[in-house]
Design an enzyme around this catalytic site. Sequence first.
Site, PDB file in Angstrom:
ATOM      1  N   ARG A   1      46.185  46.763  48.927  1.00 33.55           N
ATOM      2  CA  ARG A   1      44.737  47.219  48.507  1.00 33.55           C
ATOM      3  C   ARG A   1      43.906  45.910  48.598  1.00 33.55           C
ATOM      4  O   ARG A   1      42.751  46.148  49.026  1.00 33.55           O
ATOM      5  CB  ARG A   1      44.906  47.740  47.053  1.00 33.55           C
TER       6      ARG A   1
ATOM      7  N   ASP B   1      47.873  44.952  33.454  1.00 32.53           N
ATOM      8  CA  ASP B   1      48.927  44.165  34.251  1.00 32.53           C
ATOM      9  C   ASP B   1      50.079  43.675  33.343  1.00 32.53           C
ATOM     10  O   ASP B   1      51.017  43.244  33.826  1.00 32.53           O
ATOM     11  CB  ASP B   1      48.496  43.102  35.090  1.00 32.53           C
TER      12      ASP B   1
ATOM     13  N   ASN C   1      46.546  37.184  42.347  1.00 27.95           N
ATOM     14  CA  ASN C   1      45.463  38.152  42.626  1.00 27.95           C
ATOM     15  C   ASN C   1      44.384  37.163  42.908  1.00 27.95           C
ATOM     16  O   ASN C   1      43.575  37.505  43.372  1.00 27.95           O
ATOM     17  CB  ASN C   1      45.289  39.019  41.399  1.00 27.95           C
TER      18      ASN C   1
ATOM     19  N   ARG D   1      41.791  54.763  42.384  1.00 32.31           N
ATOM     20  CA  ARG D   1      41.273  53.422  42.745  1.00 32.31           C
ATOM     21  C   ARG D   1      40.286  53.494  43.741  1.00 32.31           C
ATOM     22  O   ARG D   1      40.349  53.207  44.802  1.00 32.31           O
ATOM     23  CB  ARG D   1      42.314  52.454  43.316  1.00 32.31           C
TER      24      ARG D   1
ATOM     25  N   ILE E   1      42.290  51.435  31.872  1.00 34.41           N
ATOM     26  CA  ILE E   1      41.841  50.624  33.111  1.00 34.41           C
ATOM     27  C   ILE E   1      42.283  51.892  34.551  1.00 34.41           C
ATOM     28  O   ILE E   1      41.492  51.988  35.223  1.00 34.41           O
ATOM     29  CB  ILE E   1      42.209  49.475  33.479  1.00 34.41           C
TER      30      ILE E   1
END
Length: 420
Positions: free
Chosen positions: A94, A306, A23, A123, A328
Amino acid sequence: MDRIIVNGNGPLTGQIPIAGAKNTCLKLMCAALLSDEPLTLTNVPRLSDVATLSELLESLGVQIGRLDDGQTLALSAANLSSHLAHYDIVRKLRASFNVLGPLIGRTGEAIVSLPGGCAIGARAVDFHIAGLEALGATVELKDGYVHAAGDLRGAEIEFPFPSVGATENIMCAAVRARGTTVIRNAAREPDTKALADCLIAMGADIEGAGTDQIVVRGVDRLHGATHRVIADRIELGTYMIAPAIAGGEVECLGGSRGLVSSLCDKMEEAGLEITETEAGLKVRHTGGRVKSVNVKTAPFPGFPTDLQAQMMALMCFADGEAVLEETIFENRFMHAPELIRMGAKIEVHGNTARVTGVDGLNGAPVMATDLRASVSLILAGLAAQGETVVSRVYHLDRGYEQLVRKLRGVGANVERVSDG
Ligand code: EPZ
């Protein structure tokens, strides 16, 4: 399609090298758009998400050179040929929505497909859009695309929630805006801080990254740089949980406590021993069953969403009852029904899962619809009786480099088979 077969076979011992962070790397790659000089990234993880984003960047005119077996990428955006990020690629990844900020920052114009929802939740991207509008862009949503254009000027922006992607997109747009931008309630994730560090190395003027207030003073141009991708804290956390489930002692090379302190706290509360070594972080299972611990996900430095699926896999084997609360994403318990098929006792009510630990799980054919859910099933399989067959392995290829090799390296009985 490939499958991964896991046979529970006792304690794990040895070392696992931790790769560069997916990420972080994806956002650093997008940042290359901001300069006409090359950005060289080292410690790049070899993942399908990196390949997908490379494809998108190449479609915009970025030239990408690959060295060291793909672990070094040299990205040159000297000759941008397009500012259109097509749906065909954005829907697959994404994170490619994060070309929006750099593109408009560099060229004053961007057309980027809306990413749409995904398996873990809706999202939305409303904070990204409101942030760009605050910077003076005109933003129109047309035929599934965000059309943004304008000469950007600094602004004060306060996010309703510390979104990682929105903080990063707006920070990239602001580095070349006229004047000063203040981002309040900014994401504090290490990935966001690492992106700021890379932008600073490219000549940006940014203060406060890693805190909830980031100040960006616009500069006229960014230059080239060479930057190392930080260690992947989610890969690190995943492999720390492996010996917690299977037993044994594993040293994760390149890891540090600061990247996963909330996980370390919870694992220690559960009875695991964690030591910082010169080379990384060592986790030791001290015998017996781990204790149940409650976990609530939160933005950094809170417990990462995550790692919630992997923690649930651990709690399936714990002594007692654990409550896991996901704050989240609204749909991030898809691993629960699969773990239940392996014999776990889990009740899900809305965003809360109640896990009652059992003596052991049994192997089963399982599959999952996202990366972290898939890896939690592999972890559970490490201590299950018999064979666990995980399909839809392409999810794992998005975020875990050489997963089978790394687990086999510490003694796990794991193999990847291809149906041809
Ligand atoms: C990043 O996603 C990560 N992805 C995710 O990693 C991670 O789970 C997430 O941050 C949270 O840590 C990448 O960095 C590529 P957010 P991102 O914007 O940026 C809502 C993985 O497994 N929101 O912080 O998309 C949103 O719906 C993944 O590697 C809005 O409402 O996350 C969500 O509920 C998956 N409007 C929450 O905020 C917005 O405009 C957090 O999202 C933006 C976000």
